[in-house]
Scaffold this motif. Structure first.
Motif, mmCIF file in Angstrom:
data_model
loop_
_atom_site.group_PDB
_atom_site.id
_atom_site.type_symbol
_atom_site.label_atom_id
_atom_site.label_comp_id
_atom_site.label_asym_id
_atom_site.label_seq_id
_atom_site.Cartn_x
_atom_site.Cartn_y
_atom_site.Cartn_z
ATOM 1 N N LEU A 675 58.160 59.559 30.255
ATOM 2 C CA LEU A 675 58.303 57.990 30.212
ATOM 3 C C LEU A 675 57.562 57.393 29.312
ATOM 4 C CD1 LEU A 675 58.295 57.340 34.059
ATOM 5 C CD2 LEU A 675 60.224 57.713 32.839
ATOM 6 N N PRO A 676 57.843 56.383 28.454
ATOM 7 C CA PRO A 676 57.302 55.598 27.478
ATOM 8 C C PRO A 676 56.013 54.670 28.354
ATOM 9 C CG PRO A 676 59.274 54.417 28.031
ATOM 10 C CD PRO A 676 59.344 55.531 28.817
ATOM 11 N N ALA A 677 54.911 54.523 27.472
ATOM 12 C CA ALA A 677 53.801 53.892 28.224
ATOM 13 C C ALA A 677 54.114 52.310 28.179
ATOM 14 C CB ALA A 677 52.345 54.305 27.548
ATOM 15 N N GLU A 678 55.188 52.034 29.001
ATOM 16 C CA GLU A 678 55.475 50.428 28.977
ATOM 17 C C GLU A 678 55.374 50.002 30.591
ATOM 18 O OE1 GLU A 678 59.452 50.496 27.465
ATOM 19 O OE2 GLU A 678 58.691 50.993 25.385
ATOM 20 N N VAL A 680 57.749 48.888 32.457
ATOM 21 C CA VAL A 680 58.868 49.116 33.144
ATOM 22 C C VAL A 680 58.646 50.453 33.610
ATOM 23 C CG1 VAL A 680 60.159 47.367 31.875
ATOM 24 C CG2 VAL A 680 60.023 49.758 30.824
ATOM 25 N N ALA A 681 57.769 51.282 33.242
ATOM 26 C CA ALA A 681 57.838 52.555 33.712
ATOM 27 C C ALA A 681 57.529 52.753 35.106
ATOM 28 C CB ALA A 681 56.707 53.506 32.618
ATOM 29 N N ALA A 682 56.687 51.960 35.794
ATOM 30 C CA ALA A 682 56.485 51.851 37.035
ATOM 31 C C ALA A 682 57.778 51.876 37.988
ATOM 32 C CB ALA A 682 55.490 50.949 37.515
ATOM 33 N N GLY A 683 58.634 50.955 37.733
ATOM 34 C CA GLY A 683 59.770 50.660 38.418
ATOM 35 C C GLY A 683 61.000 52.104 38.054
ATOM 36 N N ARG A 684 60.590 52.311 36.937
ATOM 37 C CA ARG A 684 61.786 53.581 36.486
ATOM 38 C C ARG A 684 61.235 54.756 37.306
ATOM 39 N NH1 ARG A 684 66.443 55.689 35.360
ATOM 40 N NH2 ARG A 684 66.257 57.464 34.049
ATOM 41 N N VAL A 685 60.030 54.843 37.443
ATOM 42 C CA VAL A 685 59.713 56.252 38.202
ATOM 43 C C VAL A 685 59.824 56.062 39.794
ATOM 44 C CG1 VAL A 685 57.158 55.455 38.585
ATOM 45 C CG2 VAL A 685 57.943 57.980 38.251
ATOM 46 N N ARG A 686 59.839 54.828 40.169
ATOM 47 C CA ARG A 686 60.146 54.660 41.545
ATOM 48 C C ARG A 686 61.556 55.121 41.868
ATOM 49 N NH1 ARG A 686 56.979 49.976 41.185
ATOM 50 N NH2 ARG A 686 58.551 48.765 40.834
ATOM 51 N N VAL A 713 51.479 55.914 37.442
ATOM 52 C CA VAL A 713 51.997 55.404 36.175
ATOM 53 C C VAL A 713 51.535 54.108 35.725
ATOM 54 C CG1 VAL A 713 54.113 54.864 35.248
ATOM 55 C CG2 VAL A 713 54.106 56.725 36.540
ATOM 56 N N THR A 714 50.959 53.293 36.634
ATOM 57 C CA THR A 714 50.348 51.747 36.264
ATOM 58 C C THR A 714 49.209 51.946 35.622
ATOM 59 O OG1 THR A 714 51.833 50.703 37.952
ATOM 60 C CG2 THR A 714 49.847 49.615 37.002
#
Length: 799
Positions: A675-678, A680-686, A713-714
């Protein structure tokens, strides 16, 4: 008798015998009228020179200057000073006898030198002493080997007057006797017949039998036999000299028994084996049956009882009989024994002393003030009872045995403690791991204490990885075992911190060197006999990852492992050795290799492959040949390796062997996202985690996993750099890993009531079973571990 034979031949006539002595015939005027050849030899005058001359010519009437009066009489004979024809003086004994009748001859004088008469009397005294006072039994047998004469000592042995057994043969007097001296005829008649026929004497033959005067006791005689001949050389019979050496023989046997006991008793530090030794020594030489009963607490290494010994429970540990009917050896089942009230054993327990009851002798085994048990000596009813010397011998035997048993008891106690320590220091059982199949063997070299300094370990690590350890501490015994325990604990602690092999060995080396320096007073050399023996220890540490099938290993002076590929090809990786722990010097280096599924990894200590009868290369070749059987189970390979390399079951060094067969986690068990360090990555990983857990049938863990993955991730987005890798592993637990390019480790902290952040990692720690951080060359990985909701293990994926 040799002087007699030299002077007189076989002539046993006395010096005053008229046929041998100087005989002189005198008339009434003391004029010599008769002169014998004996007189001529004694006084030197020939008959024609002395006949007609007075007796005073050779027998002066009074004293002489050399022999003043008075001269004593000897055996009723006059002792006179005589003069030889050459003028020399001599002392003679003279006996005078008047001649009856009216002739010219009035008397006869018989003379001999006084010294010859005294020598004759000494010989007569000798013969009389041999016949009546000598302790040596003398007997004369004629040419038909029948008894013709014996002395008083021989008569006492027979126990009857000589007239009652005169004419009997020797074998009739000692019908059951036999010669026990090797290399000679066994019977009396055969020995005597050989002497008669050959003239060869026999000396110091040992004859064993029961004399008629003491038919219940075996006696032993030292005998001599020689042929008798008359003056003309005709054989007239055989003379027997027999001296009873039974007491000396028994004393020698007792001494030999003590010597044998000294060789055998106390050679093994085992209570039961030591008890068995006294029965082996004592039967049948001392008793027909010997039993040893010990207190049960002694067998367990406990301190023996000092009071209440009569009620002390005993167990039978050894029994031996001359006929072997009820022989009980060490290692057999030990049964409890109870003795009836009033029995010799009961009385010995009550009094604490030895008890002699007819043919039974009971001697307590004592160590200081404590009672270890009882030894019972029993003789057959036909055997003699124990005399005072034999009781003292039994007491000495048991005393020696008691000291050895007490030493063995103390050793047993220490050995139990040492083995308990070692069992706690070594792995009780190897953990089950998805990464590998395991088998191991451990053999301590110290047969006395049973403990050594080699060790091995299998350590579960994060990410389903496994740490494999094998090490070797210099020395044996408790000191080496204690040092091994400290090293093993330290390695496990470092391994749980997810250190790579090089870093782990470097830190372990620093600690060992520091410990050695502290104990050596800053000199770097251990002080005293009780100093730590850690310096010079070796270690091999390897980490295997079943996901990547990569194995990273490093060693500190230890032998490299053996690697066997699935085809059975054996190699020993060229792994840099590194210095032993605590010595410093060169840095440690690691080797990373990929192991195909089903590869075999063998970690071992030098005690397995090195021995006195072969070098280490031969041992490595043998080990490689055994491990090359790719179809054999690991347990069988362990047994075969020990059978080939340690056939005796013990070596000059401790031996540890750890066999590992690699596995691989199936691709269906591992899922990874980048995942990119952005933000939105937290929601994506969920979303990704929820779908994957649903696919695996782990919906119950979805909420927790979403929260954990989101928080990790956050943190990575906020504090790290580069892309973020997220990996879920479904193994024995659910693993969640978040990797980034940062090297800063997050720290668990408690946030204040007014803080808007800082609670994420704290929440994660509360939700998972374990969590941690491991570092890689490219960054770090934070991992968590969650238990499955059911005890049956992870469910399979949904279709």
């Amino acid at each position: 008798m040799s002087a007699w034979n030299t002077d007189q031949g076989a002539d046993f006539r006395g010096p005053l015998d008229v046929t041998r002595a100087a005989t002189v015939v005198a008339d009434a005027q003391n004029t010599v009228i008769g002169w014998s050849l004996g007189a001529e030899r004694l006084f030197g005058y020939r008959s024609r020179e002395i006949v007609g001359r007075p007796l005073t010519t050779f027998l002066p009437p009074g004293p002489t200057p050399s022999h003043p009066p008075p001269l004593p009489r000897y055996r009723g004979n006059d002792v006179r000073a005589a003069r030889h024809r050459d003028g020399t003086e001599m002392i003679v004994a003279v006996d005078e006898c008047p001649l009856p009748g009216a002739g010219t001859a009035v008397r006869v004088l018989v003379a001999t030198e006084l010294k010859d008469l005294r020598l004759w009397d000494s010989r007569l005294a000798l013969l009389h002493g041999l016949a009546t006072q000598s302790p040596v039994g003398l007997a004369i047998y004629d040419a038909d080997l029948r008894l013709t004469w014996c002395n008083t000592a021989f008569e006492r042995e027979i126990g009857r007057p000589f007239a009652e057994f005169r004419g009997l043969r020797a074998d009739e007097l000692y019908a059951d006797g036999r010669f026990v001296t090797k290399g000679h005829p066994p019977t009396l008649e055969a020995v005597m017949r050989h002497v008669l026929d050959t003239g060869e004497p026999f000396l110091d033959l040992h004859f064993q039998g029961r004399p008629p005067s003491d038919p219940d006791t075996e006696h032993l005689w030292s005998c001599a036999y020689y042929r008798l001949q008359d003056a003309d050389g005709h054989v007239v019979g055989v003379c027997e000299d027999a001296f009873d050496i039974s007491d000396r023989y028994r004393a020698q046997r007792r001494l030999a028994l003590l010597v044998e006991a000294g060789r055998g008793i106390g050679t093994a530090l085992d209570v039961v084996v030591t008890a068995e030794k006294i029965t082996e020594v004592s039967v049948p030489a001392f008793a027909s049956t010997v039993t040893v009963d010990l207190a049960r607490m002694v067998l367990e290494g406990e301190v023996p009882a000092t009071s209440g010994t009569q009620a002390m429970p005993l167990v039978r540990v050894s029994t031996r009989s001359a006929d072997g009917a009820d022989t009980e050896k060490a290692g057999t089942a030990r049964s409890p024994v109870e003795y009836a009230a009033g029995s010799p054993q009961d009385r010995s327990l009550a009094s604490g002393g030895l008890v002699l009851d007819n043919t039974t002798l009971v001697v307590p085994l004592r160590a200081g003030n404590g009672l270890l048990g009882l030894v019972t000596f029993i003789r057959d009813a036909e055997s003699a009872t124990f005399d005072g010397g034999e009781v003292a011998l039994a007491d000495e035997l048991v005393a020696r045995t008691a000291v050895s048993i007490d030493n063995a008891r103390r050793f047993t106690r220490e050995r139990i403690a040492a083995l308990a320590l070692q069992r706690q220091l070594l792995p009780q059982q190897l953990p089950e791991a998805s990464a590998v199949d395991l088998a191991y063997r451990y053999l301590p070299t110290d047969d006395v204490t049973g403990v050594g300094g080699d060790w091995f370990d299998v350590i579960p690590l994060s990410g389903s990885r496994v740490g494999l350890v094998v090490g070797d501490v210099v020395g044996h015994g408790l000191q080496a075992a204690a040092t091994m325990g400290r090293l093993r604990t330290t390695v496990r602690a470092f391994a749980q911190m997810d250190m790579d092999p090089v870093e782990l060995l470097s830190r372990l080396d620093d600690l060992v060197a520091q410990s050695a320096e502290e104990q050596g007073g800053g000199t770097g050399v251990p002080a005293g006999n009780d100093a730590d023996v850690t310096t010079g220890a070796t270690c091999l540490y390897a980490v295997y990852d079943p996901v990547s099938r990569r194995c990273v290993m490093a060693r500190a002076g230890h032998l490299p492992p053996a690697v066997v590929d699935p085809e059975g090809r054996v190699t020993f990786p060229d792994l840099p050795a590194g210095p032993p722990l605590g010595l410093g010097g060169l840095p440690f280096e690691s080797l990373e290799t990929e192991l195909p599924v089903g590869s075999l990894l063998a970690l071992f200590t030098d005690g397995l492959v090195e021995a006195r009868d072969h070098d280490i290369d031969h041992g490595l070749d043998t080990l490689g040949r055994v491990l090359g059987d790719r179809h054999a189970p690991l347990e069988e390979l362990c047994d075969r390796a020990l059978a080939e390399l340690v056939p005796s079951g013990s070596t000059a060094d401790d031996t540890a062997l750890l066999l590992v067969r690699t596995r691989e986690l199936d691709t269906s068990q591992v899922v990874e996202w980048e995942l990119p360090a952005e933000p939105v990555a937290a929601g994506r990983v969920r979303d990704l985690a929820t779908r994957q857990l649903h696919h695996w049938g782990l919906d119950e863990l979805s909420f927790t996993t979403e929260l954990v993955a989101s928080e990790l991730v956050t943190n990575a987005v906020r504090y790290a750099e580069g892309p973020i890798q997220v990996r879920l592993i479904r193994d024995r637990t659910l693993l969640c890993e978040v990797a980034d390019a940062g090297h800063t480790s997050p720290h668990l902290r408690h946030s204040g009531e007014d803080d808007e952040g800082g609670r994420g990692l704290f929440i994660v720690a509360q939700l998972v079973q374990r969590w941690g951080t491991r570092y890689t060359p490219s960054g770090k990985t934070i991992w968590t571990e969650q238990a499955f909701p059911t005890a049956e293990g992870p469910p399979g994926p949904r279709p």
